[in-house]
Enzyme design. Structure first.
Site, PDB file in Angstrom:
ATOM      1  N   GLN A  73      -2.169   6.562  -1.711  1.00 17.08           N
ATOM      2  CA  GLN A  73      -2.515   7.764  -0.936  1.00 17.08           C
ATOM      3  C   GLN A  73      -1.323   8.728  -0.891  1.00 17.08           C
ATOM      4  OE1 GLN A  73      -3.622   4.677   0.705  1.00 17.08           O
ATOM      5  NE2 GLN A  73      -5.730   5.096   0.058  1.00 17.08           N
ATOM      6  N   CYS A  75      -5.775   6.321   7.682  1.00 16.55           N
ATOM      7  CA  CYS A  75      -4.992   5.470   6.764  1.00 16.55           C
ATOM      8  C   CYS A  75      -3.962   4.762   7.633  1.00 16.55           C
ATOM      9  CB  CYS A  75      -4.327   6.330   5.687  1.00 16.55           C
ATOM     10  SG  CYS A  75      -3.272   5.379   4.582  1.00 16.55           S
ATOM     11  N   ASN A  94      -6.589  10.458  -0.907  1.00 16.65           N
ATOM     12  CA  ASN A  94      -6.599   9.311  -1.818  1.00 16.65           C
ATOM     13  C   ASN A  94      -6.083   9.750  -3.183  1.00 16.65           C
ATOM     14  OD1 ASN A  94      -7.748   7.154  -0.211  1.00 16.65           O
ATOM     15  ND2 ASN A  94      -9.611   8.403  -0.186  1.00 16.65           N
ATOM     16  N   GLU A 110     -10.738  -0.019  -1.923  1.00 20.53           N
ATOM     17  CA  GLU A 110     -10.695   1.214  -1.140  1.00 20.53           C
ATOM     18  C   GLU A 110     -11.467   2.373  -1.780  1.00 20.53           C
ATOM     19  OE1 GLU A 110      -7.134   2.770   0.451  1.00 20.53           O
ATOM     20  OE2 GLU A 110      -6.256   0.794   0.818  1.00 20.53           O
ATOM     21  N   ARG A 111     -12.058   3.189  -0.931  1.00 21.22           N
ATOM     22  CA  ARG A 111     -12.661   4.460  -1.357  1.00 21.22           C
ATOM     23  C   ARG A 111     -11.540   5.329  -1.935  1.00 21.22           C
ATOM     24  NH1 ARG A 111     -15.095   8.470   3.223  1.00 21.22           N
ATOM     25  NH2 ARG A 111     -12.982   8.211   4.017  1.00 21.22           N
ATOM     26  N   ASN A 118      -1.874   1.867   7.178  1.00 17.52           N
ATOM     27  CA  ASN A 118      -0.528   1.597   6.635  1.00 17.52           C
ATOM     28  C   ASN A 118       0.235   2.916   6.482  1.00 17.52           C
ATOM     29  OD1 ASN A 118      -0.757  -1.247   6.296  1.00 17.52           O
ATOM     30  ND2 ASN A 118      -2.021  -0.915   4.482  1.00 17.52           N
ATOM     31  N   HIS A 133     -15.957   1.814   6.791  1.00 17.24           N
ATOM     32  CA  HIS A 133     -15.639   0.476   6.289  1.00 17.24           C
ATOM     33  C   HIS A 133     -16.878  -0.413   6.282  1.00 17.24           C
ATOM     34  CE1 HIS A 133     -11.217   0.655   6.059  1.00 17.24           C
ATOM     35  NE2 HIS A 133     -11.334   1.550   7.007  1.00 17.24           N
ATOM     36  N   CYS A 158      -4.685  -2.799   3.330  1.00 17.79           N
ATOM     37  CA  CYS A 158      -5.412  -1.659   3.903  1.00 17.79           C
ATOM     38  C   CYS A 158      -5.362  -1.807   5.417  1.00 17.79           C
ATOM     39  CB  CYS A 158      -6.856  -1.645   3.399  1.00 17.79           C
ATOM     40  SG  CYS A 158      -7.794  -0.232   4.004  1.00 17.79           S
ATOM     41  N   GLY A 159      -4.655  -0.914   6.074  1.00 13.75           N
ATOM     42  CA  GLY A 159      -4.447  -1.037   7.525  1.00 13.75           C
ATOM     43  C   GLY A 159      -5.717  -0.761   8.318  1.00 13.75           C
ATOM     44  N   SER A 160      -6.412   0.321   7.958  1.00 13.68           N
ATOM     45  CA  SER A 160      -7.662   0.623   8.687  1.00 13.68           C
ATOM     46  C   SER A 160      -8.710  -0.440   8.359  1.00 13.68           C
ATOM     47  CB  SER A 160      -8.164   2.021   8.320  1.00 13.68           C
ATOM     48  OG  SER A 160      -8.294   2.164   6.906  1.00 13.68           O
ATOM     49  N   GLY A 161      -8.625  -0.985   7.129  1.00 15.68           N
ATOM     50  CA  GLY A 161      -9.534  -2.077   6.753  1.00 15.68           C
ATOM     51  C   GLY A 161      -9.248  -3.337   7.561  1.00 15.68           C
ATOM     52  N   ASN A 196       0.916  -1.165   0.000  1.00 19.50           N
ATOM     53  CA  ASN A 196       0.000   0.000   0.000  1.00 19.50           C
ATOM     54  C   ASN A 196       0.939   1.195   0.000  1.00 19.50           C
ATOM     55  OD1 ASN A 196      -2.467   1.123   2.447  1.00 19.50           O
ATOM     56  ND2 ASN A 196      -2.398   1.562   0.285  1.00 19.50           N
TER      57      ASN A 196
HETATM   58  N1  API Z   1      -4.895   2.361   2.662  1.00 16.63           N
HETATM   59  C1  API Z   1      -5.435   2.950   3.876  1.00 16.63           C
HETATM   60  C2  API Z   1      -6.882   3.238   3.766  1.00 16.63           C
HETATM   61  C3  API Z   1      -7.081   4.550   3.216  1.00 16.63           C
HETATM   62  C4  API Z   1      -8.497   4.925   3.447  1.00 16.63           C
HETATM   63  C5  API Z   1      -9.047   5.695   2.288  1.00 16.63           C
HETATM   64  N2  API Z   1      -9.170   4.861   1.118  1.00 16.63           N
HETATM   65  C6  API Z   1     -10.394   6.274   2.666  1.00 16.63           C
HETATM   66  O1  API Z   1     -10.861   6.013   3.788  1.00 16.63           O
HETATM   67  O2  API Z   1     -10.943   6.965   1.841  1.00 16.63           O
HETATM   68  C7  API Z   1      -5.139   2.188   5.132  1.00 16.63           C
HETATM   69  O3  API Z   1      -4.100   1.528   5.176  1.00 16.63           O
HETATM   70  O4  API Z   1      -5.921   2.300   6.108  1.00 16.63           O
END
Ligand code: API
Length: 277
Positions: A46, A75, A66, A213-214, A77, A160, A222-225, A13
């Site tokens: 990102q 975010c 993004n 991802e959005r 990661n 999410h 995706c870390g938050s995912g 990522n």
């Molecule tokens: N790659 C990111 C997520 C980005 C989130 C973004 N896509 C949004 O919330 O719009 C992560 O590691 O969490």
């Protein structure tokens, strides 16, 4: 105007990171899209920007865009790479760093030069905080190709949706993931769109995940995912509170402690450069 940047990634990522601590950079949507473009620019999922904190408690403001130019509230990661960037650039020598985003404050800790742990806080399942225009429920469903698909939703400071899939083969069916992901993102039930996570439970200690991802589409991690998905799986009794999340780009350890979801993983510096904007 020439600007310096670092290119970094966490499990593939990937990020462009800029130092805007003096707030001299005017980053328009057009500039963000151009820098993020993998053909006409540097290329990233990102673009992350270091700014001064404004909340009187954090060390820095962690701004997240993004690749389509939209701004995100979290975010994961990227947070690990952002903290590593602060050290590489001499902007901080603290092993523990507090970051303010436009939705949350998170705490990160350098474990070693390429591994960082971040407390991403707790998931928020309240529809109004996701936001999700539906009544509170542990599961929601929608029809796709005459198939009933269930999902649950959580915010980690960004929205999410988590879909549990029955077989891991679906995780490599990019056409299917993109169809479902973009459909949910365009649905009016998610007024701020959504990151769509496809989860396969391997066992009570291990999940497989792929995220549409959005604002960036399918990414390698995706870390938050991973945090939102692990939280849903723990809440539903599918996995232990400490779980390995395996994504196409690599794996994260997520531990849902009383203090919040601890996410530990790599933060890799690739190269530094300069570019005309
Ligand atoms: N790659 C990111 C997520 C980005 C989130 C973004 N896509 C949004 O919330 O719009 C992560 O590691 O969490």
């Amino acid at each position: 105007m020439k600007i310096k940047f670092s290119k970094m990634h966490g499990l593939g990522n990937d990020f462009i990171i800029l130092n805007n601590i003096d707030l001299s950079l005017e980053l328009t949507t057009e500039i963000i899209q151009k820098l993020s473009d993998r053909k006409f620019g540097i290329g990233c999922d990102q673009l992350l920007v270091v700014e001064p904190a404004s909340d009187g408690q954090s060390d820095f403001f962690y701004r997240i865009y993004n690749s389509d130019g939209s701004e995100a509230g979290q975010c994961g990661n990227g947070a690990r790479c952002f903290i590593s960037f602060l050290h590489l650039q001499g902007l901080s020598n603290k092993s523990k760093v507090k970051l303010q985003t436009n939705t949350r404050v998170i705490d990160g800790q350098i474990i070693n030069p390429s591994v960082v742990e971040v407390n991403m806080g707790n998931p928020d399942f309240k529809p109004e905080n996701i936001p999700l225009n539906l009544f509170e429920a542990s599961n929601y469903e929608f029809k796709f190709d005459n198939q009933l698909i269930q999902f649950t939703a959580a915010s980690m400071g960004n929205p999410h949706a988590v879909i549990r899939i029955a077989t891991p083969e679906i995780l490599v069916d990019n056409e299917y993931l993109t169809k479902i992901g973009s459909m949910l993102q365009q649905s009016p039930i998610f007024p701020e769109s959504v990151n769509v996570n496809f989860m396969f439970v391997e066992n009570e200690g291990q999940l497989r995940l792929c995220t549409y991802e959005r604002g960036s589409g399918l990414t390698l991690a995706c870390g938050s995912g991973a945090c939102a998905t692990a939280a849903v799986a723990v809440r539903d009794g599918l996995v232990r509170q400490k779980v390995k999340v395996i994504m196409p780009g690599g794996e994260l350890e997520i531990n849902w402690t009383d203090a919040g979801l601890l996410m530990t993983g790599e933060a890799i510096h690739v190269f530094d450069g300069e570019i005309e904007i």
